[in-house]
Each structure stands twice: as structure tokens, then as C-alpha cells.
Design a protein around this motif. Structure first.
Motif, PDB file in Angstrom:
ATOM      1  N   LEU A  62       0.840  -1.195   0.000  1.00 13.23           N
ATOM      2  CA  LEU A  62       0.000   0.000   0.000  1.00 13.23           C
ATOM      3  C   LEU A  62       0.875   1.244   0.000  1.00 13.23           C
ATOM      4  O   LEU A  62       1.934   1.278   0.604  1.00 13.23           O
ATOM      5  CB  LEU A  62      -0.916  -0.007   1.221  1.00 13.23           C
ATOM      6  CG  LEU A  62      -1.871  -1.188   1.312  1.00 13.23           C
ATOM      7  CD1 LEU A  62      -2.564  -1.207   2.657  1.00 13.23           C
ATOM      8  CD2 LEU A  62      -2.883  -1.137   0.181  1.00 13.23           C
ATOM      9  N   ARG A  63       0.392   2.285  -0.672  1.00 14.47           N
ATOM     10  CA  ARG A  63       1.134   3.536  -0.799  1.00 14.47           C
ATOM     11  C   ARG A  63       0.603   4.552   0.203  1.00 14.47           C
ATOM     12  O   ARG A  63      -0.595   4.648   0.434  1.00 14.47           O
ATOM     13  CB  ARG A  63       0.949   4.071  -2.214  1.00 14.47           C
ATOM     14  CG  ARG A  63       1.750   5.283  -2.546  1.00 14.47           C
ATOM     15  CD  ARG A  63       1.379   5.863  -3.905  1.00 14.47           C
ATOM     16  NE  ARG A  63       1.180   4.899  -4.945  1.00 14.47           N
ATOM     17  CZ  ARG A  63       2.085   4.591  -5.861  1.00 14.47           C
ATOM     18  NH1 ARG A  63       3.255   5.177  -5.841  1.00 14.47           N
ATOM     19  NH2 ARG A  63       1.822   3.709  -6.790  1.00 14.47           N
ATOM     20  N   CYS A  64       1.518   5.324   0.782  1.00 11.29           N
ATOM     21  CA  CYS A  64       1.105   6.421   1.665  1.00 11.29           C
ATOM     22  C   CYS A  64       0.432   7.485   0.806  1.00 11.29           C
ATOM     23  O   CYS A  64       0.978   7.905  -0.210  1.00 11.29           O
ATOM     24  CB  CYS A  64       2.318   6.998   2.390  1.00 11.29           C
ATOM     25  SG  CYS A  64       1.926   8.463   3.373  1.00 11.29           S
ATOM     26  N   VAL A  65      -0.731   7.929   1.211  1.00  7.48           N
ATOM     27  CA  VAL A  65      -1.474   8.897   0.398  1.00  7.48           C
ATOM     28  C   VAL A  65      -0.889  10.296   0.489  1.00  7.48           C
ATOM     29  O   VAL A  65      -1.184  11.145  -0.345  1.00  7.48           O
ATOM     30  CB  VAL A  65      -2.969   8.906   0.779  1.00  7.48           C
ATOM     31  CG1 VAL A  65      -3.612   7.584   0.426  1.00  7.48           C
ATOM     32  CG2 VAL A  65      -3.163   9.237   2.235  1.00  7.48           C
ATOM     33  N   GLN A  66      -0.044  10.556   1.460  1.00 10.17           N
ATOM     34  CA  GLN A  66       0.577  11.873   1.573  1.00 10.17           C
ATOM     35  C   GLN A  66       1.968  11.879   0.939  1.00 10.17           C
ATOM     36  O   GLN A  66       2.310  12.800   0.203  1.00 10.17           O
ATOM     37  CB  GLN A  66       0.689  12.291   3.039  1.00 10.17           C
ATOM     38  CG  GLN A  66       1.319  13.656   3.215  1.00 10.17           C
ATOM     39  CD  GLN A  66       1.393  14.058   4.674  1.00 10.17           C
ATOM     40  OE1 GLN A  66       0.867  13.379   5.541  1.00 10.17           O
ATOM     41  NE2 GLN A  66       2.049  15.149   4.940  1.00 10.17           N
ATOM     42  N   ASP A 110      -7.498   4.378  -6.509  1.00  9.82           N
ATOM     43  CA  ASP A 110      -6.524   3.371  -6.924  1.00  9.82           C
ATOM     44  C   ASP A 110      -5.097   3.765  -6.588  1.00  9.82           C
ATOM     45  O   ASP A 110      -4.203   2.925  -6.574  1.00  9.82           O
ATOM     46  CB  ASP A 110      -6.615   3.128  -8.430  1.00  9.82           C
ATOM     47  CG  ASP A 110      -7.799   2.254  -8.799  1.00  9.82           C
ATOM     48  OD1 ASP A 110      -8.239   1.479  -7.939  1.00  9.82           O
ATOM     49  OD2 ASP A 110      -8.272   2.350  -9.950  1.00  9.82           O
ATOM     50  N   PHE A 111      -4.867   5.032  -6.333  1.00 14.43           N
ATOM     51  CA  PHE A 111      -3.523   5.517  -6.047  1.00 14.43           C
ATOM     52  C   PHE A 111      -2.918   4.839  -4.821  1.00 14.43           C
ATOM     53  O   PHE A 111      -1.703   4.699  -4.727  1.00 14.43           O
ATOM     54  CB  PHE A 111      -3.554   7.031  -5.838  1.00 14.43           C
ATOM     55  CG  PHE A 111      -2.233   7.600  -5.471  1.00 14.43           C
ATOM     56  CD1 PHE A 111      -1.269   7.798  -6.441  1.00 14.43           C
ATOM     57  CD2 PHE A 111      -1.933   7.921  -4.164  1.00 14.43           C
ATOM     58  CE1 PHE A 111      -0.030   8.302  -6.114  1.00 14.43           C
ATOM     59  CE2 PHE A 111      -0.700   8.427  -3.821  1.00 14.43           C
ATOM     60  CZ  PHE A 111       0.254   8.620  -4.801  1.00 14.43           C
ATOM     61  N   LEU A 113      -2.833   1.838  -4.047  1.00 14.20           N
ATOM     62  CA  LEU A 113      -2.239   0.543  -4.376  1.00 14.20           C
ATOM     63  C   LEU A 113      -0.971   0.746  -5.199  1.00 14.20           C
ATOM     64  O   LEU A 113      -0.957   1.531  -6.142  1.00 14.20           O
ATOM     65  CB  LEU A 113      -3.219  -0.309  -5.192  1.00 14.20           C
ATOM     66  CG  LEU A 113      -4.555  -0.638  -4.535  1.00 14.20           C
ATOM     67  CD1 LEU A 113      -5.441  -1.379  -5.517  1.00 14.20           C
ATOM     68  CD2 LEU A 113      -4.353  -1.438  -3.275  1.00 14.20           C
ATOM     69  N   TYR A 114       0.088   0.024  -4.848  1.00 17.09           N
ATOM     70  CA  TYR A 114       1.297   0.072  -5.659  1.00 17.09           C
ATOM     71  C   TYR A 114       1.098  -0.649  -6.984  1.00 17.09           C
ATOM     72  O   TYR A 114       1.679  -0.281  -7.988  1.00 17.09           O
ATOM     73  CB  TYR A 114       2.483  -0.546  -4.918  1.00 17.09           C
ATOM     74  CG  TYR A 114       3.335   0.468  -4.228  1.00 17.09           C
ATOM     75  CD1 TYR A 114       3.974   1.473  -4.937  1.00 17.09           C
ATOM     76  CD2 TYR A 114       3.516   0.433  -2.862  1.00 17.09           C
ATOM     77  CE1 TYR A 114       4.759   2.406  -4.305  1.00 17.09           C
ATOM     78  CE2 TYR A 114       4.302   1.358  -2.212  1.00 17.09           C
ATOM     79  CZ  TYR A 114       4.917   2.344  -2.945  1.00 17.09           C
ATOM     80  OH  TYR A 114       5.692   3.269  -2.311  1.00 17.09           O
ATOM     81  N   ARG A 115       0.301  -1.699  -6.993  1.00 13.55           N
ATOM     82  CA  ARG A 115       0.021  -2.441  -8.220  1.00 13.55           C
ATOM     83  C   ARG A 115      -1.487  -2.442  -8.465  1.00 13.55           C
ATOM     84  O   ARG A 115      -2.184  -3.405  -8.128  1.00 13.55           O
ATOM     85  CB  ARG A 115       0.528  -3.874  -8.092  1.00 13.55           C
ATOM     86  CG  ARG A 115       2.033  -3.963  -8.202  1.00 13.55           C
ATOM     87  CD  ARG A 115       2.519  -5.349  -7.990  1.00 13.55           C
ATOM     88  NE  ARG A 115       2.764  -5.486  -6.539  1.00 13.55           N
ATOM     89  CZ  ARG A 115       2.773  -6.607  -5.884  1.00 13.55           C
ATOM     90  NH1 ARG A 115       2.538  -7.723  -6.497  1.00 13.55           N
ATOM     91  NH2 ARG A 115       3.013  -6.636  -4.595  1.00 13.55           N
ATOM     92  N   PRO A 116      -2.017  -1.342  -9.037  1.00 19.71           N
ATOM     93  CA  PRO A 116      -3.465  -1.302  -9.268  1.00 19.71           C
ATOM     94  C   PRO A 116      -3.883  -2.298 -10.350  1.00 19.71           C
ATOM     95  O   PRO A 116      -3.081  -2.663 -11.211  1.00 19.71           O
ATOM     96  CB  PRO A 116      -3.710   0.136  -9.730  1.00 19.71           C
ATOM     97  CG  PRO A 116      -2.410   0.594 -10.260  1.00 19.71           C
ATOM     98  CD  PRO A 116      -1.358  -0.142  -9.491  1.00 19.71           C
ATOM     99  N   ALA A 117      -5.130  -2.743 -10.263  1.00 19.23           N
ATOM    100  CA  ALA A 117      -5.656  -3.668 -11.259  1.00 19.23           C
ATOM    101  C   ALA A 117      -5.781  -2.946 -12.596  1.00 19.23           C
ATOM    102  O   ALA A 117      -6.061  -1.753 -12.650  1.00 19.23           O
ATOM    103  CB  ALA A 117      -7.018  -4.192 -10.814  1.00 19.23           C
ATOM    104  N   MET A 118      -5.579  -3.681 -13.671  1.00 15.28           N
ATOM    105  CA  MET A 118      -5.678  -3.070 -14.996  1.00 15.28           C
ATOM    106  C   MET A 118      -7.150  -2.995 -15.394  1.00 15.28           C
ATOM    107  O   MET A 118      -7.868  -3.986 -15.365  1.00 15.28           O
ATOM    108  CB  MET A 118      -4.903  -3.893 -16.021  1.00 15.28           C
ATOM    109  CG  MET A 118      -4.826  -3.211 -17.360  1.00 15.28           C
ATOM    110  SD  MET A 118      -3.825  -4.088 -18.543  1.00 15.28           S
ATOM    111  CE  MET A 118      -4.758  -5.568 -18.760  1.00 15.28           C
ATOM    112  N   ASP A 119      -7.574  -1.793 -15.740  1.00 14.51           N
ATOM    113  CA  ASP A 119      -8.932  -1.600 -16.247  1.00 14.51           C
ATOM    114  C   ASP A 119      -8.887  -0.516 -17.323  1.00 14.51           C
ATOM    115  O   ASP A 119      -7.818  -0.036 -17.694  1.00 14.51           O
ATOM    116  CB  ASP A 119      -9.915  -1.259 -15.121  1.00 14.51           C
ATOM    117  CG  ASP A 119      -9.552   0.001 -14.362  1.00 14.51           C
ATOM    118  OD1 ASP A 119      -8.546   0.642 -14.701  1.00 14.51           O
ATOM    119  OD2 ASP A 119     -10.274   0.353 -13.421  1.00 14.51           O
TER     120      ASP A 119
END
Length: 161
Positions: A62-66, A110-111, A113-119
Motif C-alpha cells: 500500500l502507498r502512503c497517500v501523503q 486506486d492511487f 495501491l502500488y500495483r493497481p488492477a488493470m482496467d
């Protein structure tokens, strides 16, 4: 009798500037130490070593949102501390990793997630570089072929000096 003038203006007092800079640094140094990142005020309590390992694996995804370029596990931002507590609470409620990720995506997008699902929305991010590379290679081939057609072959007489 007037005083003679020199060709060069007087030198500035460099030692005074240096002393002033050192004084300023000495005054600001304690404040810089206070500006360091805040440590987590409430440490996390895991029920087992397996839960701790699962938590660290999930926080690394997971990515830090800040901070934007740090994982949730690496960030020292206050929101990262809050999100780590939230993730652990969700884990202890019995939610699996997919449900926790979905909860955070609904909340932050989606940001997170380091590896977001492809859509369809992010397909440009997945395929854009490849498309640009292929298009650039195509333009390069087209330009080279066009220039080679424009060059006329030289006669043997023209090749000699």
C-alpha cells in the motif's frame, strides 16, 4: 591633498559574513531537529507473529497517500500511522487482504495501491509506453526510408576527385 583612488573597490568583510552564517546555523539547528518526522505515538499490538508478518506484507503493498513515493510501511507521516492502525484493526476484524485493499481504494482511490488492477481507466498507463515506443520506431523507419529515396546514387565519375 586628496586621497588617491584605487582601481578596485574595497573587499567585503567575508569573515563577518561567515560568522553571521555560522550564528544563523547555530540558531536554526535545534529547530531542524524538532522538524524531524514524528514517531508513532501508539505502537501496534499484534496477536501473533503470523498476523505481524501478514500486516507488514500488506503495508508494503500500500502507498502512503501523503508521501506518494513511500509505502505505508516506510512512511512516517501522521496519516500513515493512522492508516496502519486502520489496516491492523480491519485485519483483527477478520477481513482478508482483498477486502482491506478494496476498503482503502473506495476511500482513497486506486492511487493507494502500488500495483493497481488493470482496467479501462488506467490502460494508458499500462500500454502507453509500449505504444509510444512502437510509434517512435515507426516514425524513425519512415524518415530513414524517405531520406534514402531522396539521396541519388553517385556516378563513378562524380566519386573521383
Amino acid at each position: 591633498m586628496p586621497t588617491p583612488r584605487t582601481a578596485f573597490p574595497p573587499r567585503p568583510d567575508l569573515h563577518g559574513w561567515l560568522r553571521g552564517g555560522l550564528l544563523l546555523a547555530a540558531l536554526l539547528l535545534p529547530w531542524a531537529a524538532l522538524a524531524q518526522a514524528v514517531s508513532d505515538p501508539t505502537p501496534l499490538h499484534y496477536r501473533s507473529a503470523a498476523e505481524e508478518a501478514r500486516f507488514h506484507a500488506l503495508a508494503a503493498e500500500l502507498r502512503c497517500v501523503q508521501c506518494q513515493n513511500q509505502s505505508l510501511a516506510d512512511s512516517n507521516a501522521q496519516i500513515a500511522h493512522d492508516l496502519r492502525r486502520e489496516v491492523l484493526a480491519l485485519m483483527q476484524q477478520g477481513r482478508d487482504d482483498a477486502q482491506i485493499k478494496q476498503f482503502l481504494v473506495e476511500r482513497y482511490g486506486d492511487f493507494v495501491l502500488y500495483r493497481p488492477a488493470m482496467d479501462a481507466r488506467n490502460s494508458v498507463l499500462w500500454f502507453g509506453p509500449v505504444v509510444l515506443l512502437v510509434a517512435g520506431a515507426g516514425v524513425l523507419v519512415w524518415v530513414v526510408r524517405r531520406r534514402s529515396r531522396q539521396l541519388q546514387p553517385m556516378d563513378d565519375n562524380e566519386a573521383r576527385w
